[in-house]
Design a protein around this motif. Structure first.
Motif, PDB file in Angstrom:
ATOM      1  N   ALA A 149       0.916  95.699  16.037  1.00 32.13           N
ATOM      2  CA  ALA A 149       2.414  95.138  16.518  1.00 32.13           C
ATOM      3  C   ALA A 149       3.384  95.041  15.457  1.00 32.13           C
ATOM      4  CB  ALA A 149       2.231  93.786  17.093  1.00 32.13           C
ATOM      5  N   GLU A 150       4.473  94.893  15.771  1.00 33.78           N
ATOM      6  CA  GLU A 150       5.619  95.123  14.532  1.00 33.78           C
ATOM      7  C   GLU A 150       5.933  93.652  14.325  1.00 33.78           C
ATOM      8  OE1 GLU A 150       8.952  97.661  14.887  1.00 33.78           O
ATOM      9  OE2 GLU A 150       7.639  99.264  15.868  1.00 33.78           O
ATOM     10  N   TYR A 151       5.931  92.556  15.374  1.00 36.72           N
ATOM     11  CA  TYR A 151       6.528  91.255  15.171  1.00 36.72           C
ATOM     12  C   TYR A 151       5.511  90.346  15.878  1.00 36.72           C
ATOM     13  CZ  TYR A 151      10.900  93.457  13.520  1.00 36.72           C
ATOM     14  OH  TYR A 151      11.805  94.229  12.986  1.00 36.72           O
ATOM     15  N   PHE A 152       5.211  89.231  15.359  1.00 36.05           N
ATOM     16  CA  PHE A 152       4.439  88.154  15.898  1.00 36.05           C
ATOM     17  C   PHE A 152       5.619  87.061  15.998  1.00 36.05           C
ATOM     18  CE2 PHE A 152      -0.199  88.428  14.563  1.00 36.05           C
ATOM     19  CZ  PHE A 152      -0.219  89.712  15.206  1.00 36.05           C
ATOM     20  N   ILE A 153       5.584  86.538  17.351  1.00 35.05           N
ATOM     21  CA  ILE A 153       6.439  85.296  17.769  1.00 35.05           C
ATOM     22  C   ILE A 153       5.260  84.224  17.773  1.00 35.05           C
ATOM     23  CG2 ILE A 153       8.163  84.247  19.030  1.00 35.05           C
ATOM     24  CD1 ILE A 153       9.158  87.163  19.717  1.00 35.05           C
ATOM     25  N   ILE A 154       5.643  82.963  16.939  1.00 38.29           N
ATOM     26  CA  ILE A 154       4.677  81.867  17.080  1.00 38.29           C
ATOM     27  C   ILE A 154       5.571  80.773  17.554  1.00 38.29           C
ATOM     28  CG2 ILE A 154       2.998  80.483  15.897  1.00 38.29           C
ATOM     29  CD1 ILE A 154       2.751  82.879  13.915  1.00 38.29           C
ATOM     30  N   CYS A 155       5.314  79.964  18.516  1.00 39.79           N
ATOM     31  CA  CYS A 155       5.947  78.699  19.036  1.00 39.79           C
ATOM     32  C   CYS A 155       5.019  77.750  19.493  1.00 39.79           C
ATOM     33  CB  CYS A 155       6.723  79.410  20.460  1.00 39.79           C
ATOM     34  SG  CYS A 155       7.702  78.074  21.213  1.00 39.79           S
ATOM     35  N   SER A 156       5.424  76.665  19.613  1.00 41.26           N
ATOM     36  CA  SER A 156       4.826  75.312  19.734  1.00 41.26           C
ATOM     37  C   SER A 156       5.575  74.643  21.105  1.00 41.26           C
ATOM     38  CB  SER A 156       4.813  74.440  18.764  1.00 41.26           C
ATOM     39  OG  SER A 156       4.056  74.593  17.621  1.00 41.26           O
ATOM     40  N   ALA A 157       4.534  73.923  21.836  1.00 35.84           N
ATOM     41  CA  ALA A 157       4.943  73.356  23.136  1.00 35.84           C
ATOM     42  C   ALA A 157       4.273  72.012  23.044  1.00 35.84           C
ATOM     43  CB  ALA A 157       4.549  74.173  24.602  1.00 35.84           C
ATOM     44  N   ARG A 158       4.823  71.162  23.620  1.00 36.35           N
ATOM     45  CA  ARG A 158       4.145  69.417  23.380  1.00 36.35           C
ATOM     46  C   ARG A 158       3.371  69.234  24.204  1.00 36.35           C
ATOM     47  NH1 ARG A 158       8.601  65.565  21.545  1.00 36.35           N
ATOM     48  NH2 ARG A 158      10.158  67.080  20.768  1.00 36.35           N
ATOM     49  N   ASN A 159       3.148  70.038  25.267  1.00 42.42           N
ATOM     50  CA  ASN A 159       1.860  69.899  26.087  1.00 42.42           C
ATOM     51  C   ASN A 159       1.505  71.016  26.888  1.00 42.42           C
ATOM     52  OD1 ASN A 159       3.492  70.033  28.594  1.00 42.42           O
ATOM     53  ND2 ASN A 159       4.332  68.023  27.856  1.00 42.42           N
ATOM     54  N   THR A 160       0.556  71.168  27.718  1.00 41.95           N
ATOM     55  CA  THR A 160       0.053  72.455  28.205  1.00 41.95           C
ATOM     56  C   THR A 160       0.862  72.778  29.512  1.00 41.95           C
ATOM     57  OG1 THR A 160      -1.577  70.984  29.864  1.00 41.95           O
ATOM     58  CG2 THR A 160      -2.519  72.032  27.746  1.00 41.95           C
TER      59      THR A 160
END
Length: 116
Positions: free
Chosen positions: A35-46
């Motif tokens: 890949a060229e880009y990774f996007i990493i993100c958090s969520a508070r719950n499932t």
């Protein structure tokens, strides 16, 4: 069709609008061919993790006619991965993100956005 950078930034903005946290866009093009880009993100719950992933898929399919090539993690919804070829999206439950700390694994990537 959008270029990879434009798509990555569009996805980051969308996740931010869905209350995603600590969003990072990493340029990993010089580190890997997957890949060229990774996007990493958090969520508070499932529930938020699953909803963000589903909404993102719906939006990209509807507005940009882009379908994920692969998707993993919906069953547990603690780490969902959406593969859009040149852009790979990681949506983590906060605890999983802290545990796996994939930013450390890709620390040589160029961080394009400092935590939205």
């Amino acid at each position: 069709m959008k270029d990879s950078k434009e798509l990555a930034l569009q996805i980051a903005d969308f996740l931010y609008s869905k209350k995603g946290e600590n969003i990072q866009v990493l340029d990993v093009s010089h580190l890997t061919s997957i890949a060229e880009y990774f996007i990493i993100c958090s969520a508070r719950n499932t529930t938020q993790c699953r909803t963000m992933a589903e909404d993102l898929e719906d939006k990209l399919t509807e507005t940009d006619k882009i379908e994920a090539r692969r998707k993993e993690g919906y069953r547990e919804s603690r780490w969902i991965v959406l593969d859009y070829a040149s852009v790979i999206v990681h949506i983590f439950h906060e605890q999983e993100r802290e545990y796996y700390n994939i930013e450390r694994l890709w620390s040589d990537g160029t961080n394009m956005i400092k935590a939205l």
